[in-house]
Structure formats: C-alpha cells, structure tokens
Design an enzyme around this catalytic site. Structure first.
Site, PDB file in Angstrom:
ATOM      1  N   LEU A  32       0.935  -1.377  -0.150  1.00  0.00           N
ATOM      2  CA  LEU A  32      -0.105  -0.118  -0.013  1.00  0.00           C
ATOM      3  C   LEU A  32       0.659   1.107  -0.007  1.00  0.00           C
ATOM      4  CD1 LEU A  32      -3.057  -1.030   2.542  1.00  0.00           C
ATOM      5  CD2 LEU A  32      -2.763  -0.975  -0.033  1.00  0.00           C
ATOM      6  N   GLY A  35      -0.425   1.919  -3.669  1.00  0.00           N
ATOM      7  CA  GLY A  35      -1.667   1.092  -4.100  1.00  0.00           C
ATOM      8  C   GLY A  35      -2.661   1.565  -2.949  1.00  0.00           C
ATOM      9  N   ASP A  49       5.336  -6.747   2.087  1.00  0.00           N
ATOM     10  CA  ASP A  49       6.036  -6.160   1.152  1.00  0.00           C
ATOM     11  C   ASP A  49       6.998  -7.699   0.652  1.00  0.00           C
ATOM     12  OD1 ASP A  49       7.512  -3.262   0.863  1.00  0.00           O
ATOM     13  OD2 ASP A  49       8.924  -4.865   0.474  1.00  0.00           O
ATOM     14  N   ILE A  50       7.363  -7.446  -0.348  1.00  0.00           N
ATOM     15  CA  ILE A  50       8.187  -8.680  -1.176  1.00  0.00           C
ATOM     16  C   ILE A  50       9.580  -8.622  -0.625  1.00  0.00           C
ATOM     17  CG2 ILE A  50       6.885  -9.151  -3.019  1.00  0.00           C
ATOM     18  CD1 ILE A  50       8.709  -7.492  -4.642  1.00  0.00           C
ATOM     19  N   THR A 115       8.212  -3.045 -19.677  1.00  0.00           N
ATOM     20  CA  THR A 115       7.763  -1.660 -20.152  1.00  0.00           C
ATOM     21  C   THR A 115       8.552  -1.703 -21.402  1.00  0.00           C
ATOM     22  OG1 THR A 115       8.290   0.550 -19.582  1.00  0.00           O
ATOM     23  CG2 THR A 115       9.942  -0.961 -18.623  1.00  0.00           C
ATOM     24  N   TYR A 139      15.136   3.101 -14.087  1.00  0.00           N
ATOM     25  CA  TYR A 139      13.901   2.357 -13.963  1.00  0.00           C
ATOM     26  C   TYR A 139      14.180   1.481 -15.164  1.00  0.00           C
ATOM     27  CZ  TYR A 139       9.261   1.369 -15.234  1.00  0.00           C
ATOM     28  OH  TYR A 139       7.887   0.904 -15.626  1.00  0.00           O
ATOM     29  N   LYS A 143      14.282  -3.084 -14.850  1.00  0.00           N
ATOM     30  CA  LYS A 143      13.158  -3.838 -15.686  1.00  0.00           C
ATOM     31  C   LYS A 143      13.971  -4.864 -16.554  1.00  0.00           C
ATOM     32  CE  LYS A 143       9.260  -2.522 -14.135  1.00  0.00           C
ATOM     33  NZ  LYS A 143       8.112  -3.408 -13.727  1.00  0.00           N
ATOM     34  N   LEU A 188       0.459  11.888 -18.165  1.00  0.00           N
ATOM     35  CA  LEU A 188       0.020  13.074 -19.086  1.00  0.00           C
ATOM     36  C   LEU A 188      -1.639  13.042 -18.801  1.00  0.00           C
ATOM     37  CD1 LEU A 188       0.521  15.235 -20.939  1.00  0.00           C
ATOM     38  CD2 LEU A 188       0.190  13.670 -22.886  1.00  0.00           C
ATOM     39  N   PHE A 206       6.116  19.270 -22.141  1.00  0.00           N
ATOM     40  CA  PHE A 206       7.413  19.067 -21.919  1.00  0.00           C
ATOM     41  C   PHE A 206       8.063  18.924 -23.314  1.00  0.00           C
ATOM     42  CE2 PHE A 206       6.331  16.765 -17.759  1.00  0.00           C
ATOM     43  CZ  PHE A 206       6.322  17.953 -16.921  1.00  0.00           C
TER      44      PHE A 206
HETATM   45  N1  UFG Z   1       4.137  14.721 -20.606  1.00  0.00           N
HETATM   46  C1  UFG Z   1       3.867  16.224 -20.676  1.00  0.00           C
HETATM   47  N2  UFG Z   1       3.326  17.005 -19.471  1.00  0.00           N
HETATM   48  C2  UFG Z   1       3.294  16.484 -18.412  1.00  0.00           C
HETATM   49  C3  UFG Z   1       3.241  15.025 -18.308  1.00  0.00           C
HETATM   50  C4  UFG Z   1       3.929  14.065 -19.427  1.00  0.00           C
HETATM   51  O1  UFG Z   1       3.916  17.000 -21.638  1.00  0.00           O
HETATM   52  O2  UFG Z   1       2.798  17.093 -17.523  1.00  0.00           O
HETATM   53  C5  UFG Z   1       4.706  14.296 -21.807  1.00  0.00           C
HETATM   54  C6  UFG Z   1       5.839  13.370 -21.574  1.00  0.00           C
HETATM   55  O3  UFG Z   1       6.845  14.402 -21.550  1.00  0.00           O
HETATM   56  C7  UFG Z   1       5.633  12.413 -22.637  1.00  0.00           C
HETATM   57  C8  UFG Z   1       4.127  12.220 -22.454  1.00  0.00           C
HETATM   58  O4  UFG Z   1       3.565  13.064 -22.189  1.00  0.00           O
HETATM   59  O5  UFG Z   1       6.024  12.692 -23.697  1.00  0.00           O
HETATM   60  C9  UFG Z   1       3.693  11.111 -21.974  1.00  0.00           C
HETATM   61  O6  UFG Z   1       4.206  11.064 -20.494  1.00  0.00           O
HETATM   62  P1  UFG Z   1       3.695  10.150 -19.369  1.00  0.00           P
HETATM   63  O7  UFG Z   1       4.551  10.539 -18.073  1.00  0.00           O
HETATM   64  O8  UFG Z   1       2.294  10.115 -19.240  1.00  0.00           O
HETATM   65  O9  UFG Z   1       4.351   8.723 -19.906  1.00  0.00           O
HETATM   66  P2  UFG Z   1       5.625   8.361 -20.293  1.00  0.00           P
HETATM   67  O10 UFG Z   1       5.672   7.944 -21.807  1.00  0.00           O
HETATM   68  O11 UFG Z   1       6.876   9.018 -19.867  1.00  0.00           O
HETATM   69  O12 UFG Z   1       5.826   6.886 -19.358  1.00  0.00           O
HETATM   70  C10 UFG Z   1       5.588   5.588 -19.564  1.00  0.00           C
HETATM   71  C11 UFG Z   1       5.252   4.812 -18.479  1.00  0.00           C
HETATM   72  C12 UFG Z   1       6.422   4.720 -17.432  1.00  0.00           C
HETATM   73  C13 UFG Z   1       7.463   4.209 -18.486  1.00  0.00           C
HETATM   74  C14 UFG Z   1       7.642   4.898 -19.608  1.00  0.00           C
HETATM   75  C15 UFG Z   1       8.771   4.336 -20.912  1.00  0.00           C
HETATM   76  O13 UFG Z   1       4.260   5.348 -17.631  1.00  0.00           O
HETATM   77  O14 UFG Z   1       6.367   3.708 -16.467  1.00  0.00           O
HETATM   78  O15 UFG Z   1       6.508   5.020 -20.344  1.00  0.00           O
HETATM   79  O16 UFG Z   1       9.323   5.421 -21.476  1.00  0.00           O
HETATM   80  F1  UFG Z   1       8.807   3.908 -17.843  1.00  0.00           F
END
Ligand code: UFG
Length: 328
Positions: A32, A35, A49-50, A115, A139, A143, A188, A206
């Site tokens: 938790l 979660g 916890d594992i 991932t 990260y 993995k 996002l 970003f």
């Molecule tokens: N982004 C923004 N503004 C925000 C948040 C995100 O522009 O406030 C952009 C990020 O830069 C990215 C896209 O939106 O280009 C998606 O971002 P997320 O954080 O939603 O997802 P990610 O692609 O970074 O992450 C996902 C998984 C991670 C994994 C990663 C692999 O959630 O666990 O893909 O690259 F590691």
C-alpha cells in the site's frame, strides 16, 4: 490461485478484476505504498512487502499458488535517475527475493510487468520485441535486469515466464470500480484532465521542438483493460505451453501530447490551458509499439483502439474520484 503482487495499484487492480471475470481465484499482496486498499475488490488481500522473506514463505506455505503476476515496482523515471538505489532494491533485489521463494516452493509460472523503457531511444518504428535493448534510465535498467534473470531462470530451472512490455497504460474500468490514481501523479492524461476540471490552472507540455509533426512527443496509449486481458491470455499460454515469451503490448498508433490535449478538450467539452516547459530528460520523441507477436501467439487484439473512448473512461473516472474526495 493466482498471486498478484502489487494488485492494489492501477494496472494490478484491473488485472485482478479481469481474472475474476474469468473465474480465477486471486490473492493480492501489496504494501500500500502506492496502491489503494479500496482497489482490492476481488479475492483475498494481504498487506505486506516482497522484501519480507518470512511473509513470502508463509504465503507460499499456506496458499496453493499456481502462478505469480508481479506489479509491485517503482515506476517514476525521474526519481530513478535521482535515487537509483531505491529502484535497484525494490525492482531488482525484492523481485529476486520473490523468484527465490517461488522456486523453493515449486511455483514455476511468472508474469512480469515490463515496459517499453527497456528499448531506450528507438532505432526503428514501430518497435518490435527484437529491437536493441538500451534503457536510458535506472528504471528501464531495473526492468531489463529482471528480464535477464528470468531468461536465465527459464533456461536453467523448471520455470517459465511471460514478460509483457507495456507502452502507455491509460483509461479506467468502464464500470468505474477502479481507475488511475497515482500520488504523486506524473502521467499525461490525468494531468490534462486535472487542468480541464480546474483542479490545476494548466498542464505543462514538456518540449515543443521534438522532430515530430507538431513538435511534441508521441506515445502509444493502450487501455488498461486491454492490458489486463493480455495478462489472462499470458496465463493461459503458460498453462498450455512449456515455454517463456516476451510480448509488446501497445495499440500501434501514436498520439502527440498536443493531440492528447485536443482529444481531452473534445471529450470533456472544456477548454484546457497549457504552458510550454522544457523537455523531460530521457523522453524519446516517439514510442510506438508493434504488438503483432502478441496478436499472433496470444490472440490478443485490443478492444479499445479509439483514443477518444480510452480518454472518455479516464474522464469519467477522474470526475468520480475527485467528487468523492471533495465530499469526504
Ligand atoms: N508529458 C507532458 N506533460 C506532463 C506529463 C507528461 O508533456 O505534465 C509528456 C511526456 O513528456 C511524454 C508524454 O507526455 O512525452 C507521456 O508522458 P507520461 O509521463 O504519461 O508517460 P511516459 O511515456 O513518460 O511513461 C510511460 C510509463 C513509464 C515508462 C515509460 C517508458 O508510464 O512507466 O512510459 O518510456 F517508463
């Protein structure tokens, strides 16, 4: 019985629900830390916890576990760069703990939550499973290291695994029993919906100078319930084949940050304020996956291929979640 480690989290809780719909018995183990206990609506629950080997021993002694699905990893890329040790301890060391205890108790089926971060900067698109593996952050490294351990276990011991490399998990259970609820939230779609609902003033974009048509990053969004169905299919694969496999899980369609914001405006009917921000270190411009292998071998075919539908479930959930928290 299926042991779901991390079954109180976003992806694990949806898998728990889908396994129940298919008549599987489940046991959730979750500490938790990220979660939510209220997400464990099916099966039995143990808080723990594992890293706790004696607890793991007790669980494998007491329950007749046929297979383990493992979701209890830390997933914040930025944090993993600042504090890699935290990631190697939990994502690597604690996972090895789990594997050691499974082996000791003769539990030989494992489904691993991997991932697309294992690929790093893509050289070819869409990304297939045989793409070079060059993670660009701890990260992704953690993995990939687990995947290597699994490969060696599978060769040496009576042990088989399926590793599922997710692209961007999105959306929520359409019955609204569970959904995305990260604290802190970094993803996002929930952040765009925060801006739409007025919980925040705006969403940051970003990077706007990426080599993509509108200059913003492109990602492959896949509905969390489609991911869940893939886990059920992977479980059956392990039951019916004495073979380990690795599969990508994505929709095969890319959407830019701008396109996601625009779709969220359409779905919510609300205007969303944005602000340009610096690119996030380690963000590849485009991540789109080929899931042809999962389609051919597992028969996996995502039901939620329309981004509007995926975002609609996320929006419905977002409204319910924050209505509840403002009432309480
Ligand atoms: N982004 C923004 N503004 C925000 C948040 C995100 O522009 O406030 C952009 C990020 O830069 C990215 C896209 O939106 O280009 C998606 O971002 P997320 O954080 O939603 O997802 P990610 O692609 O970074 O992450 C996902 C998984 C991670 C994994 C990663 C692999 O959630 O666990 O893909 O690259 F590691």
């Amino acid at each position: 019985m299926i042991l779901i480690v991390g079954g109180a989290g976003y992806i694990g809780s949806h898998i728990n629900k889908v396994l129940h719909e298919h008549g599987e018995e489940t046991l959730v183990l979750d500490n938790l830390s990220y979660g939510h206990e209220e997400f464990v609506k099916w099966g039995e629950f143990i808080e723990g916890d594992i890293s706790d080997t004696s607890l793991l021993e007790e669980i494998f002694e007491k329950y007749d576990v046929d297979a383990v699905m493992h979701f209890s990893a830390f997933t914040y890329v930025g944090e993993s760069v600042e504090n890699p040790e935290k990631y190697y301890i939990n994502n690597l060391k604690n996972t090895l703990n789990l594997l050691i205890t499974m082996k000791k108790h003769g539990v030989n089926k494992f489904i691993f939550s991997s991932t697309c971060a294992v690929y790093g900067e893509p050289k070819t698109l869409p990304i297939t499973e045989d793409h070079p593996l060059n993670p660009v952050n701890p990260y992704g490294n953690s993995k990939l290291m687990v995947e290597k351990i699994l490969e060696d276990y599978s060769k040496a011991y009576d042990f088989k695994y399926v590793s599922l490399r997710y692209f961007n998990a999105a959306g929520a259970d359409p019955d609204m029993e569970i959904g995305e609820w990260h604290q802190p939230e970094t993803h996002l779609i929930p952040l765009v919906l925060d801006a739409a609902s007025g919980r925040t003033e705006s969403v940051s974009i970003f990077g706007t100078n990426y080599p993509t048509p509108d200059g913003t990053c492109i990602r492959d969004y896949v509905h969390v319930l489609d991911l869940a169905q893939a886990h059920y299919k992977a479980l059956n694969y392990l039951k019916n084949n004495n073979k380990s496999e690795i599969f990508n899980l994505g929709n095969g369609n890319g959407f830019s940050v701008q396109e996601i914001i625009h779709t969220c405006e359409e779905v919510t009917g609300l205007e969303i304020n944005t602000q340009e921000a610096s690119p996030r270190p380690g963000d590849p411009p485009v991540l789109v996956g080929s899931s042809l292998k999962a389609n051919e071998i597992l028969g996996w075919d995502p039901e939620w291929s329309d981004i509007n539908d995926i975002i609609s479930t996320a929006w419905k959930w977002h409204q319910q979640l924050y209505k509840k928290s403002t009432q309480s």
